[in-house]
Design an enzyme around this catalytic site. Structure first.
Site, short mmCIF file in Angstrom:
data_model
loop_
_atom_site.label_atom_id
_atom_site.label_comp_id
_atom_site.label_asym_id
_atom_site.label_seq_id
_atom_site.Cartn_x
_atom_site.Cartn_y
_atom_site.Cartn_z
N ARG A 1 0.82 -1.22 0.00
CA ARG A 1 0.00 0.00 0.00
C ARG A 1 0.85 1.26 0.00
NH1 ARG A 1 -2.06 -3.06 4.12
NH2 ARG A 1 -4.18 -3.85 3.92
N ILE A 2 1.82 1.32 0.95
CA ILE A 2 2.60 2.55 1.09
C ILE A 2 3.56 2.70 -0.10
CG2 ILE A 2 4.24 3.81 2.55
CD1 ILE A 2 2.98 2.31 4.97
N ARG B 1 6.76 -9.58 -3.65
CA ARG B 1 6.61 -11.04 -3.76
C ARG B 1 5.68 -11.39 -4.91
NH1 ARG B 1 5.99 -12.30 2.46
NH2 ARG B 1 4.31 -10.88 2.02
N ARG C 1 11.07 -0.09 8.63
CA ARG C 1 11.54 -0.42 9.97
C ARG C 1 13.06 -0.28 9.98
NH1 ARG C 1 7.32 0.51 11.73
NH2 ARG C 1 5.88 -0.80 12.90
N GLU D 1 15.37 1.84 18.10
CA GLU D 1 14.85 3.17 18.47
C GLU D 1 14.06 3.11 19.78
OE1 GLU D 1 12.62 3.62 14.73
OE2 GLU D 1 10.79 3.53 15.92
N HIS E 1 10.78 8.74 13.65
CA HIS E 1 9.65 7.83 13.38
C HIS E 1 8.31 8.60 13.33
CE1 HIS E 1 8.39 3.33 13.71
NE2 HIS E 1 7.54 4.01 12.95
N ILE E 2 8.21 9.47 12.35
CA ILE E 2 7.01 10.30 12.25
C ILE E 2 6.22 10.05 10.96
CG2 ILE E 2 7.91 12.15 13.73
CD1 ILE E 2 8.57 13.73 11.13
N GLY E 3 6.47 8.91 10.33
CA GLY E 3 5.81 8.63 9.04
C GLY E 3 4.30 8.82 9.09
C1 DGY Z 1 3.33 1.75 11.84
O1 DGY Z 1 2.13 2.01 11.82
O2 DGY Z 1 3.75 0.60 11.84
C2 DGY Z 1 4.27 2.90 11.87
O3 DGY Z 1 5.57 2.54 11.94
C3 DGY Z 1 3.91 3.84 13.01
O4 DGY Z 1 2.92 4.64 12.56
#
Ligand code: DGY
Length: 319
Positions: A157-158, A178, A238, A267, A285-287
């Protein structure tokens, strides 16, 4: 009326989700500073636990909760912190929050890519620290993404949304996955390739994989050695995907162009080498950290808990 079910938020859930839970259940919330012993004690007797990626959901925690526990609702799309086998053994459902953060995370990957490619953090640091001597033709030159070959590692998705965002840059789009992604191939002319091929050909490599034993240090010294000396590496997946030491060395030795990192091994600790490494854009880690995304994630957490505690299939079961 029978007793209300008990839901324990082991750290924090935003009001958008917490209020939905409080309307129906007895809810307690420990806050961001909760330690492990406090979590174990608070979990006792819970029917539902709200967890997040900052701590392990393991047999010890599940046993501390007790046999009445029905659901672990993880606040996040990733669930590498959850021992799925331990949950399955105890008949505890596990849920996550997909989709809500897809766009926010893809946008941050693009932000980091552009910031790293132009070394915005380094340039800004010079300005802030009084080293700017005026316009300089040679200084602060970086890379442009227009016309670049963009490699998406993990076109879920991302990764798919990231590919959509960068489509306007032209150039080639290649991906690893995959399964083939016919829709990405049709919409963006993307080509599915092997990882080594992607690393060799890409000007920008963006990682969008979960943290699993199989993906640990996928980007190690060998992989970095395949990349172009001008290539930009972005990681919003990650921290474990990348061997930090190998990346720091590659940047210091000018073997890759730049890196943009939102996630780190171990982290909130991270290799201090990143603080002095050149051409690296860092984020804590602010995605998913947009108002829209975090509120929606919070609502999804609540919807999952509510469904399980009311005897329905949750919207986002982790299989
Ligand atoms: C997740 O959702 O897994 C992100 O790393 C944190 O929002």
């Amino acid at each position: 009326m029978g007793e209300r079910s008990r839901v324990v938020i082991l750290r924090e859930l935003l009001p958008a989700g917490r209020e939905l839970l409080s309307d129906r259940f007895e809810v307690s919330s420990l806050g961001l500073d909760a330690g492990w012993q406090q979590m174990l004690a608070a979990a006792a007797g819970a029917d539902g636990l709200v967890t997040d990626l900052t701590f392990a959901v393991d047999g010890e925690l599940l046993d501390a909760a007790g046999p009445q526990l029905k659901v672990v609702a993880n606040f996040g799309v990733g669930y590498d912190n959850v021992d799925l086998a331990a949950c399955a053994e105890r008949g505890v459902a596990v849920t996550n929050t997909p989709d809500a953060l897809t766009n926010a995370t893809a946008e941050l990957a693009l932000t980091l890519a552009m910031a790293a490619a132009r070394d915005l953090p380094g340039a800004e640091k010079d300005l802030r620290e009084g080293r700017w001597q005026g316009w300089d033709p040679a200084r602060w030159r970086g890379f442009e993404l227009s016309g670049a070959t963009i490699g998406v590692v993990g076109a879920g998705r991302i990764g798919g949304r990231f590919m959509e965002l960068v489509a306007g840059f032209g150039g080639e789009r290649i991906y690893t996955s995959r399964q083939p992604k016919p829709e990405l191939e049709a919409r963006f002319g993307a080509e599915r390739v092997g990882l080594d091929d992607l690393l060799r050909r890409s000007d920008l490599v963006s990682l969008h994989l979960p943290g699993t034993p199989e993906t640990r240090h996928l980007i190690d010294g060998r992989a970095l050695g395949l990349m172009k000396p001008t290539a930009v590496l972005v990681n919003t997946g990650r921290g474990t995907l990348v061997d930090s030491k190998a990346l720091i060395l590659a940047l210091e030795e000018d073997r890759i162009g730049a890196a943009g990192l939102d996630v780190f091994e171990g982290e909130p600790n991270f290799d201090p080498g990143f603080l002095t490494t050149p051409r690296v854009a860092l984020a804590p880690h602010i995605g998913s950290a947009t108002y829209r995304s975090r509120d929606e994630m919070s609502r999804l957490v609540a919807a999952n808990v509510i469904a399980v505690l009311e005897g329905r299939e949750p919207p986002n079961p982790v299989t």
